[in-house]
Design a protein around this motif. Structure first.
Motif, PDB file in Angstrom:
ATOM      1  N   PHE A 117       0.827  -1.201   0.000  1.00 48.48           N
ATOM      2  CA  PHE A 117       0.000   0.000   0.000  1.00 48.48           C
ATOM      3  C   PHE A 117       0.867   1.259   0.000  1.00 48.48           C
ATOM      4  CE2 PHE A 117      -3.682  -2.410   2.195  1.00 48.48           C
ATOM      5  CZ  PHE A 117      -4.239  -2.719   0.968  1.00 48.48           C
ATOM      6  N   ALA A 118       1.918   1.253   0.842  1.00 49.35           N
ATOM      7  CA  ALA A 118       2.786   2.422   0.941  1.00 49.35           C
ATOM      8  C   ALA A 118       3.493   2.688  -0.386  1.00 49.35           C
ATOM      9  CB  ALA A 118       3.803   2.218   2.061  1.00 49.35           C
ATOM     10  N   LEU A 119       3.955   1.628  -1.050  1.00 49.62           N
ATOM     11  CA  LEU A 119       4.668   1.788  -2.322  1.00 49.62           C
ATOM     12  C   LEU A 119       3.745   2.359  -3.393  1.00 49.62           C
ATOM     13  CD1 LEU A 119       7.334   1.301  -3.825  1.00 49.62           C
ATOM     14  CD2 LEU A 119       6.492  -0.989  -4.423  1.00 49.62           C
ATOM     15  N   VAL A 120       2.523   1.835  -3.479  1.00 48.57           N
ATOM     16  CA  VAL A 120       1.565   2.356  -4.465  1.00 48.57           C
ATOM     17  C   VAL A 120       1.234   3.806  -4.150  1.00 48.57           C
ATOM     18  CG1 VAL A 120      -0.776   2.119  -5.371  1.00 48.57           C
ATOM     19  CG2 VAL A 120       0.597   0.080  -4.955  1.00 48.57           C
ATOM     20  N   VAL A 159       3.164   6.082  -2.628  1.00 50.78           N
ATOM     21  CA  VAL A 159       4.299   6.956  -2.942  1.00 50.78           C
ATOM     22  C   VAL A 159       4.457   7.132  -4.450  1.00 50.78           C
ATOM     23  CG1 VAL A 159       6.818   7.130  -2.860  1.00 50.78           C
ATOM     24  CG2 VAL A 159       5.547   6.463  -0.812  1.00 50.78           C
ATOM     25  N   MET A 160       4.275   6.053  -5.215  1.00 55.83           N
ATOM     26  CA  MET A 160       4.484   6.096  -6.662  1.00 55.83           C
ATOM     27  C   MET A 160       3.244   6.533  -7.423  1.00 55.83           C
ATOM     28  SD  MET A 160       6.747   2.628  -7.238  1.00 55.83           S
ATOM     29  CE  MET A 160       6.964   3.033  -8.975  1.00 55.83           C
ATOM     30  N   ASP A 161       2.118   6.608  -6.726  1.00 54.71           N
ATOM     31  CA  ASP A 161       0.832   6.926  -7.367  1.00 54.71           C
ATOM     32  C   ASP A 161       0.598   6.004  -8.562  1.00 54.71           C
ATOM     33  OD1 ASP A 161      -1.589   8.155  -7.769  1.00 54.71           O
ATOM     34  OD2 ASP A 161      -0.771   9.854  -8.867  1.00 54.71           O
ATOM     35  N   PHE A 162       0.804   4.722  -8.342  1.00 54.88           N
ATOM     36  CA  PHE A 162       0.724   3.710  -9.398  1.00 54.88           C
ATOM     37  C   PHE A 162      -0.693   3.645  -9.967  1.00 54.88           C
ATOM     38  CE2 PHE A 162       0.327  -0.810 -10.731  1.00 54.88           C
ATOM     39  CZ  PHE A 162       1.302  -0.801 -11.721  1.00 54.88           C
ATOM     40  N   LEU A 163      -0.805   3.839 -11.299  1.00 54.00           N
ATOM     41  CA  LEU A 163      -2.077   3.783 -12.028  1.00 54.00           C
ATOM     42  C   LEU A 163      -3.123   4.723 -11.459  1.00 54.00           C
ATOM     43  CD1 LEU A 163      -2.436  -0.082 -12.662  1.00 54.00           C
ATOM     44  CD2 LEU A 163      -1.607   1.672 -14.242  1.00 54.00           C
ATOM     45  N   GLY A 164      -2.663   5.785 -10.819  1.00 57.95           N
ATOM     46  CA  GLY A 164      -3.605   6.763 -10.283  1.00 57.95           C
ATOM     47  C   GLY A 164      -4.268   6.358  -8.980  1.00 57.95           C
ATOM     48  N   PHE A 165      -3.767   5.279  -8.356  1.00 55.40           N
ATOM     49  CA  PHE A 165      -4.358   4.808  -7.104  1.00 55.40           C
ATOM     50  C   PHE A 165      -3.640   5.356  -5.870  1.00 55.40           C
ATOM     51  CE2 PHE A 165      -5.793   1.363  -9.976  1.00 55.40           C
ATOM     52  CZ  PHE A 165      -7.154   1.422  -9.700  1.00 55.40           C
ATOM     53  N   GLY A 166      -2.816   6.390  -6.071  1.00 54.05           N
ATOM     54  CA  GLY A 166      -2.026   6.907  -4.965  1.00 54.05           C
ATOM     55  C   GLY A 166      -2.871   7.390  -3.802  1.00 54.05           C
ATOM     56  N   TYR A 167      -3.922   8.159  -4.093  1.00 50.27           N
ATOM     57  CA  TYR A 167      -4.772   8.699  -3.020  1.00 50.27           C
ATOM     58  C   TYR A 167      -5.415   7.580  -2.212  1.00 50.27           C
ATOM     59  CZ  TYR A 167      -8.604  11.203  -0.746  1.00 50.27           C
ATOM     60  OH  TYR A 167      -9.481  11.713   0.182  1.00 50.27           O
ATOM     61  N   LEU A 168      -5.961   6.609  -2.904  1.00 52.48           N
ATOM     62  CA  LEU A 168      -6.579   5.474  -2.222  1.00 52.48           C
ATOM     63  C   LEU A 168      -5.540   4.708  -1.414  1.00 52.48           C
ATOM     64  CD1 LEU A 168      -8.976   3.555  -1.720  1.00 52.48           C
ATOM     65  CD2 LEU A 168      -8.365   2.394  -3.856  1.00 52.48           C
ATOM     66  N   ALA A 169      -4.355   4.467  -1.994  1.00 51.84           N
ATOM     67  CA  ALA A 169      -3.330   3.670  -1.324  1.00 51.84           C
ATOM     68  C   ALA A 169      -2.795   4.369  -0.079  1.00 51.84           C
ATOM     69  CB  ALA A 169      -2.185   3.373  -2.292  1.00 51.84           C
ATOM     70  N   VAL A 170      -2.675   5.703  -0.109  1.00 45.58           N
ATOM     71  CA  VAL A 170      -2.211   6.438   1.073  1.00 45.58           C
ATOM     72  C   VAL A 170      -3.155   6.203   2.243  1.00 45.58           C
ATOM     73  CG1 VAL A 170      -1.984   8.759   2.045  1.00 45.58           C
ATOM     74  CG2 VAL A 170      -0.885   8.210  -0.127  1.00 45.58           C
TER      75      VAL A 170
END
Length: 337
Positions: A230-233, A235-246
């Motif tokens: 979750f933290a990696l996604v 930080v990288m905002d992978f596929l635009g899921f950064g907000y959700l992953a944070v």
């Protein structure tokens, strides 16, 4: 018939706490916070079926009193989770699967926490899916809700510009972490109600299982990898899921914050004035984010390096349990006995 009176009472009490909460101001918030308490009391003393019946009954009464949507919210946020967690909590087996030992191994507290955290993650993901069709997605929906909450506080006269800037910063922070804060608040609410119910029942001798010890919490080996993903996604905002992953990272960190507090409980077990020390630490955890982060790091360090095993005298587990390793073995062997 008499045996069902507590179930009916729990259903009525939870319904009243939920329905009357909006009319009580700050007191109403406290009422809402205790909605799950009657369900836990009946479940941890009578079994998960009683909790499920009370939860469904409460959902039906809420639907009749406030509408179908609120009834569904009650069922999804209180009735269903309480019944499921009680069912898990009351699972047991002979220690080591050896009936001759005469000792019972209960479902690990760590796995109960992970199930609850999983529900919170599912809640935020469901919110994101429901908001995917709206402008700005989940973040846009949260921003709109925060705007309504804040109102026009941020629009201040020039002489109050500093105050307006502080409000603006608070608003932006709330938008950024809003879903995670909401899910964590719900998670802690369920935990507090479960602990209160177990404490009351244990004091009266009506609890169906022994009270778990915070100093003995352990998690499966894979739990930190979920947090890292979750933290990696994020930080990288992978596929635009950064907000959700944070926001999911905040939720996934909770088990290790609990583990960090478990280390504190173990380290202070023989300390004079322990209650005062623990109270101070809990207050710091509640108000200071860097203390929360420190507890998470301590929990992760304990997960990998076994800090609590180094604190306790060799071969002496915490009082009241079968030992730290037993919980770790059980946590790595999720079972449906």
């Amino acid at each position: 018939m008499k045996q069902w009176l507590p179930v009916v009472g729990a259903s009525l009490a939870s319904t009243a706490l939920f329905v009357l909460a909006p009319f009580g101001g700050f007191g109403g918030v406290l009422l809402a916070y205790l909605t799950a308490l009657p369900l836990f009391v009946v479940g941890l003393s009578m079994g998960w079926t009683a909790a499920a019946i009370a939860g469904v009954g409460g959902a039906v009464m809420v639907a009749l009193a406030a509408g179908f949507t609120f009834g569904l919210v009650f069922l999804l946020m209180f009735g269903g989770p309480v019944a499921f967690l009680v069912q898990r909590a009351l699972l047991s087996r002979p220690e080591g699967d050896d009936p001759t030992t005469g000792r019972i191994e209960w479902y690990p507290t760590g796995l109960l926490i992970l199930w609850l955290v999983g529900m919170a993650v599912a809640l935020v993901v469901l919110m994101a899916m429901m908001a995917s069709g709206s402008e700005g997605g989940l973040r846009g929906l949260v921003a709109e809700a925060v705007d309504q909450l804040i109102g026009n506080i941020a629009v201040t006269p020039p002489e109050q510009r500093a105050v307006g800037a502080e409000v603006q910063l608070f608003q932006e922070t709330l938008v950024l972490y809003g879903p995670g804060v909401f899910a964590l608040s719900w998670t802690l609410m369920i935990m507090v109600n479960a602990a209160l119910a177990q404490g009351v029942l244990s004091g009266r001798g009506n609890a169906l299982r022994p009270s778990p010890s915070l100093s003995r919490i352990d998690f499966p080996y894979w739990a930190p990898f979920v947090l890292a993903a979750f933290a990696l996604v994020g930080v990288m905002d992978f596929l635009g899921f950064g907000y959700l992953a944070v926001n999911l990272t905040m939720i996934a960190a909770l088990p290790f914050l609990m583990a960090g507090l478990g280390v504190v409980h173990a380290a202070t077990s023989a300390l004079p004035g322990r209650l005062l020390v623990l109270t101070g630490i809990y207050l710091l955890v509640l108000v200071l984010p860097f203390v929360q982060s420190a507890m998470v790091l301590i929990g992760l360090a304990d997960h990998w390096f076994g800090i609590r095993r180094r604190i306790w005298p060799q071969g002496q587990p915490p009082a009241g349990g079968t030992g730290n390793q037993a919980d770790r073995n059980a946590a790595n062997d999720d079972r449906d006995d």
